[in-house]
Design an enzyme around this catalytic site. Structure first.
Site, PDB file in Angstrom:
ATOM      1  N   HIS A 101    -101.655  -3.295-117.264  1.00  0.00           N
ATOM      2  CA  HIS A 101    -101.217  -4.602-117.741  1.00  0.00           C
ATOM      3  C   HIS A 101    -101.313  -4.674-119.250  1.00  0.00           C
ATOM      4  CE1 HIS A 101    -100.305  -8.802-117.370  1.00  0.00           C
ATOM      5  NE2 HIS A 101    -101.299  -9.073-118.213  1.00  0.00           N
ATOM      6  N   GLU A 119     -69.275  33.011-123.974  1.00  0.00           N
ATOM      7  CA  GLU A 119     -69.123  31.577-124.217  1.00  0.00           C
ATOM      8  C   GLU A 119     -67.870  31.379-125.065  1.00  0.00           C
ATOM      9  OE1 GLU A 119     -70.458  28.530-123.271  1.00  0.00           O
ATOM     10  OE2 GLU A 119     -68.793  27.897-124.544  1.00  0.00           O
ATOM     11  N   GLU A 146     -72.474   4.192-119.957  1.00  0.00           N
ATOM     12  CA  GLU A 146     -73.268   4.558-121.138  1.00  0.00           C
ATOM     13  C   GLU A 146     -72.440   4.396-122.412  1.00  0.00           C
ATOM     14  OE1 GLU A 146     -76.368   7.770-119.107  1.00  0.00           O
ATOM     15  OE2 GLU A 146     -74.565   8.536-120.056  1.00  0.00           O
ATOM     16  N   GLY A 174     -66.125   3.881-113.976  1.00  0.00           N
ATOM     17  CA  GLY A 174     -67.263   3.071-113.544  1.00  0.00           C
ATOM     18  C   GLY A 174     -68.494   3.910-113.277  1.00  0.00           C
ATOM     19  N   CYS A 215     -74.218  19.823-122.148  1.00  0.00           N
ATOM     20  CA  CYS A 215     -75.382  18.959-122.357  1.00  0.00           C
ATOM     21  C   CYS A 215     -75.779  18.897-123.829  1.00  0.00           C
ATOM     22  CB  CYS A 215     -76.538  19.453-121.512  1.00  0.00           C
ATOM     23  SG  CYS A 215     -77.992  18.429-121.670  1.00  0.00           S
ATOM     24  N   GLU A 248     -95.998  -2.276-113.877  1.00  0.00           N
ATOM     25  CA  GLU A 248     -97.046  -2.744-112.956  1.00  0.00           C
ATOM     26  C   GLU A 248     -96.445  -3.429-111.727  1.00  0.00           C
ATOM     27  OE1 GLU A 248     -99.687  -5.952-114.413  1.00  0.00           O
ATOM     28  OE2 GLU A 248     -98.254  -6.228-116.040  1.00  0.00           O
ATOM     29  N   SER A 279     -76.130  24.865-119.677  1.00  0.00           N
ATOM     30  CA  SER A 279     -77.495  24.681-119.170  1.00  0.00           C
ATOM     31  C   SER A 279     -77.860  25.751-118.145  1.00  0.00           C
ATOM     32  CB  SER A 279     -77.623  23.308-118.515  1.00  0.00           C
ATOM     33  OG  SER A 279     -77.177  22.301-119.382  1.00  0.00           O
ATOM     34  N   GLY A 280     -77.008  25.935-117.144  1.00  0.00           N
ATOM     35  CA  GLY A 280     -77.329  26.859-116.055  1.00  0.00           C
ATOM     36  C   GLY A 280     -77.217  28.314-116.484  1.00  0.00           C
ATOM     37  N   TYR A 296     -71.578   6.869-114.563  1.00  0.00           N
ATOM     38  CA  TYR A 296     -72.649   6.714-115.561  1.00  0.00           C
ATOM     39  C   TYR A 296     -72.170   6.974-116.979  1.00  0.00           C
ATOM     40  CZ  TYR A 296     -73.703  11.751-116.121  1.00  0.00           C
ATOM     41  OH  TYR A 296     -73.656  13.087-116.427  1.00  0.00           O
ATOM     42  N   LYS A 326     -75.130  12.143-126.683  1.00  0.00           N
ATOM     43  CA  LYS A 326     -75.002  10.812-126.070  1.00  0.00           C
ATOM     44  C   LYS A 326     -76.272   9.997-126.257  1.00  0.00           C
ATOM     45  CE  LYS A 326     -76.413  10.232-122.090  1.00  0.00           C
ATOM     46  NZ  LYS A 326     -76.523  10.603-120.677  1.00  0.00           N
ATOM     47  N   CYS A 363     -75.477  15.191-122.727  1.00  0.00           N
ATOM     48  CA  CYS A 363     -76.745  14.454-122.734  1.00  0.00           C
ATOM     49  C   CYS A 363     -77.319  14.194-124.125  1.00  0.00           C
ATOM     50  CB  CYS A 363     -77.824  15.209-121.964  1.00  0.00           C
ATOM     51  SG  CYS A 363     -77.277  16.410-120.765  1.00  0.00           S
ATOM     52  N   ALA A 422     -63.944  34.435-120.956  1.00  0.00           N
ATOM     53  CA  ALA A 422     -63.980  35.525-119.988  1.00  0.00           C
ATOM     54  C   ALA A 422     -63.294  35.087-118.708  1.00  0.00           C
ATOM     55  CB  ALA A 422     -65.435  35.903-119.686  1.00  0.00           C
TER      56      ALA A 422
HETATM   57  P1  FAD Z   1     -72.006  23.443-119.024  1.00  0.00           P
HETATM   58  O1  FAD Z   1     -73.215  22.975-119.709  1.00  0.00           O
HETATM   59  O2  FAD Z   1     -70.800  22.581-119.054  1.00  0.00           O
HETATM   60  O3  FAD Z   1     -71.658  24.861-119.622  1.00  0.00           O
HETATM   61  C1  FAD Z   1     -70.507  25.558-119.287  1.00  0.00           C
HETATM   62  C2  FAD Z   1     -70.117  26.415-120.470  1.00  0.00           C
HETATM   63  O4  FAD Z   1     -69.158  27.358-120.050  1.00  0.00           O
HETATM   64  C3  FAD Z   1     -69.471  25.639-121.601  1.00  0.00           C
HETATM   65  O5  FAD Z   1     -70.170  25.888-122.789  1.00  0.00           O
HETATM   66  C4  FAD Z   1     -68.046  26.171-121.665  1.00  0.00           C
HETATM   67  O6  FAD Z   1     -67.546  26.216-122.980  1.00  0.00           O
HETATM   68  C5  FAD Z   1     -68.230  27.547-121.084  1.00  0.00           C
HETATM   69  N1  FAD Z   1     -67.040  28.128-120.462  1.00  0.00           N
HETATM   70  C6  FAD Z   1     -66.222  27.557-119.539  1.00  0.00           C
HETATM   71  N2  FAD Z   1     -65.295  28.429-119.124  1.00  0.00           N
HETATM   72  C7  FAD Z   1     -65.522  29.583-119.795  1.00  0.00           C
HETATM   73  C8  FAD Z   1     -64.904  30.874-119.781  1.00  0.00           C
HETATM   74  N3  FAD Z   1     -63.896  31.136-118.965  1.00  0.00           N
HETATM   75  N4  FAD Z   1     -65.391  31.812-120.595  1.00  0.00           N
HETATM   76  C9  FAD Z   1     -66.430  31.561-121.417  1.00  0.00           C
HETATM   77  N5  FAD Z   1     -67.050  30.382-121.457  1.00  0.00           N
HETATM   78  C10 FAD Z   1     -66.620  29.399-120.651  1.00  0.00           C
HETATM   79  N6  FAD Z   1     -76.753  15.475-117.449  1.00  0.00           N
HETATM   80  C11 FAD Z   1     -78.023  15.037-117.419  1.00  0.00           C
HETATM   81  O7  FAD Z   1     -78.846  15.617-116.712  1.00  0.00           O
HETATM   82  N7  FAD Z   1     -78.416  13.965-118.185  1.00  0.00           N
HETATM   83  C12 FAD Z   1     -77.567  13.311-118.991  1.00  0.00           C
HETATM   84  O8  FAD Z   1     -77.947  12.357-119.663  1.00  0.00           O
HETATM   85  C13 FAD Z   1     -76.216  13.751-119.046  1.00  0.00           C
HETATM   86  N8  FAD Z   1     -75.330  13.154-119.867  1.00  0.00           N
HETATM   87  C14 FAD Z   1     -74.054  13.620-119.937  1.00  0.00           C
HETATM   88  C15 FAD Z   1     -73.169  12.985-120.795  1.00  0.00           C
HETATM   89  C16 FAD Z   1     -71.872  13.415-120.898  1.00  0.00           C
HETATM   90  C17 FAD Z   1     -70.923  12.728-121.841  1.00  0.00           C
HETATM   91  C18 FAD Z   1     -71.443  14.535-120.119  1.00  0.00           C
HETATM   92  C19 FAD Z   1     -70.027  15.022-120.223  1.00  0.00           C
HETATM   93  C20 FAD Z   1     -72.312  15.170-119.260  1.00  0.00           C
HETATM   94  C21 FAD Z   1     -73.629  14.722-119.167  1.00  0.00           C
HETATM   95  N9  FAD Z   1     -74.550  15.319-118.303  1.00  0.00           N
HETATM   96  C22 FAD Z   1     -75.848  14.863-118.247  1.00  0.00           C
HETATM   97  C23 FAD Z   1     -74.150  16.421-117.393  1.00  0.00           C
HETATM   98  C24 FAD Z   1     -74.567  17.763-117.961  1.00  0.00           C
HETATM   99  O9  FAD Z   1     -74.067  17.915-119.260  1.00  0.00           O
HETATM  100  C25 FAD Z   1     -74.066  18.864-117.053  1.00  0.00           C
HETATM  101  O10 FAD Z   1     -74.492  18.631-115.743  1.00  0.00           O
HETATM  102  C26 FAD Z   1     -74.569  20.236-117.491  1.00  0.00           C
HETATM  103  O11 FAD Z   1     -74.207  20.528-118.809  1.00  0.00           O
HETATM  104  C27 FAD Z   1     -74.036  21.314-116.541  1.00  0.00           C
HETATM  105  O12 FAD Z   1     -74.430  22.585-116.978  1.00  0.00           O
HETATM  106  P2  FAD Z   1     -73.570  23.856-116.618  1.00  0.00           P
HETATM  107  O13 FAD Z   1     -74.375  25.025-117.033  1.00  0.00           O
HETATM  108  O14 FAD Z   1     -73.102  23.775-115.228  1.00  0.00           O
HETATM  109  O15 FAD Z   1     -72.247  23.743-117.495  1.00  0.00           O
END
Ligand code: FAD
Length: 460
Positions: free
Chosen positions: A438, A35, A183, A177, A43, A443, A15-16, A179, A51, A48, A115
């Site tokens: 309503h 990646e 879920e 315990g 996510c 409400e 995501s980030g 989220y 799920k 997310c 990486a």
């Molecule tokens: P990530 O999305 O985890 O991305 C990190 C990426 O880096 C991965 O693709 C990984 O393969 C890659 N990577 C790692 N190390 C290396 C490396 N050395 N070299 C190359 N690639 C690498 N958040 C919500 O807001 N709503 C929800 O409903 C929700 N549900 C969730 C349900 C579950 C089961 C889980 C596990 C998480 C959930 N989250 C939810 C949390 C959400 O997924 C994370 O907060 C979000 O994905 C974080 O984004 P990020 O960019 O930090 O990391």
């Protein structure tokens, strides 16, 4: 011309990392993203999105039952786990494609590899066995499920595997315990799996408002989940027939066909070369950053779960945007982590924003509590024994609404809009001045007039 191969090298296309890379590329930076698994990250690929699709799937069992009260006769429905997994995988592949397309069309290079840092400006691509240099490096590697070291833990799965089970187990224990645990307990239970939720603490959903925690516990127990708190799994033994025998502290023992751990996630910083680059980490292994997501090394930044601030997708995205604005658009931006609307897709659902009652009391200023628990309208004809809860926490002096906590149908959707009101600093009087819709459950939020007075404590 820069002496580096790239202006920005991002490790992790979740995501980030994806958002930051796309924006930086759009601002003209030469960007590469590595990646190691699938573009989209947790996510999209195993968080997310899949799920929520599973939550939808699991809600149909109640919907079929509830339909009878509204005159529908539904022949006994059947469910295919295989069809659900295949359809979910198709959707994930579509989203994965969109993420790849988004990066490519912004001009970023996608490198399918792991990486690791070798110094402050160099990353080593493990499988391709080559080095790449960059002026700025962004660590966006996310987090990974953490499991306790108990005998037999190798028989346990995490949410990662839960998305790809060959078949649904007949009985499952979900340990945790938080989220993700609640879920998944709802998902398995709704899909007809005999489900236990085992948590070592006194009450599920630590950090959420106490009324919400207690009510969710009661509601999921009513739906048939065997919720056990202060329950510790100390060993897992696999029997010849595949049954898993769990040793539980005071609860004795339990037999299941699968056990899923959702006991927290650890920042993905192991063997990442952080030491080689001189990057400081915190007690959980998280990358330590300042308000602008900058590490102690000037040209290296980190966003998302790897920094263990607030581990949610929209937060990782905001941090990615703020990073790109700060570094590649001369527009320094920090993310405000103080008021984050959150949903838990438990069954029933939770929506929450702002302070819990306990947090508000801790501030020491006076607060007023408004709350109501009621039967949702759909339950009148469905006959289902279910309750909803709405709770507002108000600053007694300023009348500002400090927190809103909701449990029941649509609570997650509600939290998003209530979040806007709280972000604007809405007062209880402004909630009250808003005309109700309503008949809705929402409400209640604008018609709560009576302050809650805690029952007097019985004389010692
Ligand atoms: P990530 O999305 O985890 O991305 C990190 C990426 O880096 C991965 O693709 C990984 O393969 C890659 N990577 C790692 N190390 C290396 C490396 N050395 N070299 C190359 N690639 C690498 N958040 C919500 O807001 N709503 C929800 O409903 C929700 N549900 C969730 C349900 C579950 C089961 C889980 C596990 C998480 C959930 N989250 C939810 C949390 C959400 O997924 C994370 O907060 C979000 O994905 C974080 O984004 P990020 O960019 O930090 O990391």
């Amino acid at each position: 011309m820069s002496k580096y191969d790239y202006d920005l090298f991002t490790i992790g296309a979740g995501s980030g990392g994806t958002r930051a890379s796309r924006m930086a590329a759009n601002y003209g930076a030469r960007v590469a993203v590595a990646e190691e698994y699938r573009v989209g990250g947790t996510c999209v690929i195993r968080g997310c999105v899949p799920k929520k699709l599973f939550v939808y799937a699991s809600q149909f069992s109640e919907a079929f039952e509830d339909a009878a009260g509204f005159g529908w006769q539904v022949p006994k429905p059947t469910f295919s786990w295989g069809a659900l997994v295949a359809n979910k995988d198709k959707e994930i592949a579509r989203l994965n494609g969109l993420y790849i397309k988004g990066l490519k069309s912004a001009g970023a290079d996608i490198i399918q590899d792991r990486a690791v840092l070798t110094d402050a400006h160099t990353v080593h691509l493990v499988n391709q066995n080559r080095d790449v240099t960059a002026e700025t490096i962004l660590i966006a590697t996310g987090a990974w499920p953490a499991m306790p070291e108990i005998p037999g833990i190798e028989h346990a799965i995490t949410s990662n595997e839960a998305f790809h089970l060959d078949a649904l187990p007949r009985r499952i224990a979900v340990v945790g315990g938080g989220y993700i645990a609640v879920e998944f307990a709802g998902i398995f239970n709704g899909l007809g799996v005999e489900t236990a939720l085992l948590y070592r603490g006194p009450e599920i959903l630590r950090g959420f408002d106490d009324d919400i925690r207690a009510m969710l516990h009661a509601e999921i127990a009513k739906k048939g989940v065997d919720v056990r708190t202060e329950c510790n799994v100390t060993a897992i033994e696999k029997k010849p027939d595949g049954t898993l025998a769990l040793t539980l502290g005071k609860d004795g023992a339990m037999e299941v066909d699968a056990i899923m751990y959702a006991t927290g996630r650890a920042p993905n910083t192991q063997n990442l070369g952080l030491d080689a680059a001189g990057i400081k980490t915190g007690p959980k292994g998280e990358v330590v950053v300042d308000a602008y997501s900058r590490t102690n090394v000037d040209n290296i930044y980190a966003v998302g779960d790897v920094t263990d601030r607030v581990n949610l997708t929209p937060v990782a995205i905001r941090e990615g945007i703020a990073f790109a604005e700060t570094v590649f658009n001369h527009n320094p931006r920090a993310v405000d982590h103080s008021l984050i609307p959150t949903a838990v897709f438990s069954q029933p659902e939770i929506g929450t924003v702002g302070l819990t009652e306990a947090q508000a009391r801790e501030r020491g200023d006076g607060i007023d509590i408004y709350k109501t628990a009621f039967r949702p309208m759909i339950a009148t004809l469905s006959g289902r024994d279910e309750k909803m809860l709405m709770k507002l926490i108000v600053d007694a002096k300023t009348d500002k609404v400090l927190g809103a906590h909701m449990l029941g149908h649509g609570a997650g959707e509600l939290a998003q809009t209530v979040g806007i009101a709280l972000q604007m600093g809405a007062t209880k009087a402004q909630f009250d001045a808003t005309i109700a819709i309503h008949p809705t459950a929402a409400e209640e939020l604008v018609t709560l007039r009576e302050k809650y007075t805690p029952p007097a404590k019985a004389a010692e």
